[in-house]
Scaffold this motif. Structure first.
Motif: not given
Length: 396
Positions: A267, A307-308, A310-314
């Motif tokens: 984050t 920065s690109r 997304n939350k799902k990928s994180k």
């Protein structure tokens, strides 16, 4: 027919040490099916001979399931006793592994050979039968016999399943130990790559160590040690059949960080370093040569800017860094280092290594149902049980 006080079958570490110990007071013959002694010894430690593990005996015993059986032999023949036999310098490396300073297993074998001057050695001698009165192959007779024929691994060194049929002694299930693992996925693209200090999990078992990728699967200390847990969890017996394997192991690539730690770090970092490409950022956690493979496996674009992401990928990234899985289909049995199983210890006296069923018959080394992790532990078993069998047979 020539007669000896003691006949020792098998010229590996256990058999050689038994012969050295017994020959001090007895007439001994050492029978070896190969044209030379110590074939497997020369292969240990990558040819450097990890002769033993230097941990104190009390701590050393905690690494073995059958520690109570081994206790007397370990205290009877200690590491100090072993190393004092050689006119060599030794060094201690990671995890207390002891090697000759020269880095040559041949120096260890030469030192052992020098101590066999009072032993009759018969090469290219394959033992096919032992009678009730200890006549071997109808050619020679002994008052006592020590069997140190090893297990089933590395058959080119003389090991083999038939070694267990020389006596009527009860035998446990025989399995592969300390073996590389074959994966369902072809890993040729990353063969030779090593990931260090990771945690490998199988069911409830966890092992920490390095993992090396090969053309056919996984190896390295961590994998070699977890293979014992896998082998012992599967129902098979090499005396009857090969194992049927279809299972999954998981690797924690970031054992120092929890999932929450990784999420918190991502984050912050993904905001501060937004222009950094994902594959470059992952160099903080993974080796360069493994990163592309890892991203391909979890279906993430390494050229994507942080920065690109997304939350799902994180979340996918976090989950796979903590639990990266491989499907396992087999043991790479040709490279298994030890045998799990062997002569049932229930019927062997741990204070002498003598059979409780057949007086005058002794066992030593890998032929027994004894094994440990990689790192000098198994040679420690061989030398200590071999010595104890040798002095016990010669004193009785």
């Amino acid at each position: 027919m020539e007669k000896f006080d003691i006949a020792i079958i098998g010229g590996g570490p256990a058999g050689i040490m038994a012969a050295i110990a017994a020959s001090r007071t007895s007439r001994v013959i050492l029978l070896e099916k190969n044209p030379s002694l110590g074939c497997k010894l020369l292969l240990t430690g990558g040819g450097r001979c990890n002769i033993t593990n230097g941990k104190p005996i009390k701590q050393l015993l905690t690494f073995f399931n059958n520690k109570n059986f081994l206790k007397h032999s370990f205290y009877t023949f200690t590491n100090e006793d072993l190393l004092s036999l050689f006119d060599l310098d030794f060094i201690s490396e990671e995890d207390d592994r002891i090697f000759p300073k020269s880095g040559k297993s041949s120096d260890i074998l030469k030192g052992l050979n020098d101590l066999l001057e009072d032993v009759s050695i018969c090469y290219n001698f394959e033992v096919k039968s032992i009678s009730d009165d200890f006549v071997i192959n109808d050619k020679l007779k002994a008052d006592k016999i020590i069997i140190a024929t090893g297990g089933v691994t590395y058959p080119k060194t003389g090991s083999g399943i038939y070694n267990y049929s020389l006596t009527s002694q009860p035998i446990t299930d025989i399995r592969y130990g300390l073996s590389p693992l074959v994966t369902k996925k072809d890993l040729s693209d990353i063969a030779g790559v090593t990931i260090r200090d990771v945690v490998i999990s199988y069911k409830k078992s966890k092992v920490r160590g390095d993992v090396l990728f090969s053309h056919v699967g996984l190896t390295g200390p961590g994998i070699i040690n977890i293979s014992n847990e896998i082998s012992e969890s599967i129902s098979y017996n090499l005396l009857e059949s090969q194992p049927d394997i279809d299972l999954e192991i998981a690797i924690d690539l970031c054992p120092e960080l929890s999932r929450d730690d990784l999420k918190f770090k991502f984050t912050n970092d993904f905001q501060k370093k937004g222009k950094t490409r994902l594959k470059n950022y992952l160099k903080l956690f993974l080796t360069n040569s493994f990163t592309d493979f890892f991203l391909d496996e979890i279906n993430l674009d390494g050229n994507l800017e942080l920065s690109r992401v997304n939350k799902k990928s994180k979340n996918r990234l976090v989950e796979n860094l903590k639990r990266f899985t491989f499907e396992i289909t087999d043991f790479n049995s040709n490279l298994a280092k030890v045998t799990i199983g062997g002569i049932d210890l229930t019927h062997v006296n741990p204070r002498t290594m003598e059979s409780t069923l057949t007086p005058g018959l002794y066992f030593a080394g890998e032929v027994l149902n004894l094994h440990g992790p990689t790192g000098g532990y198994n040679l420690k078993i061989a030398f200590s049980t071999g010595y104890l069998a040798g002095i016990s047979a010669s004193e009785k």
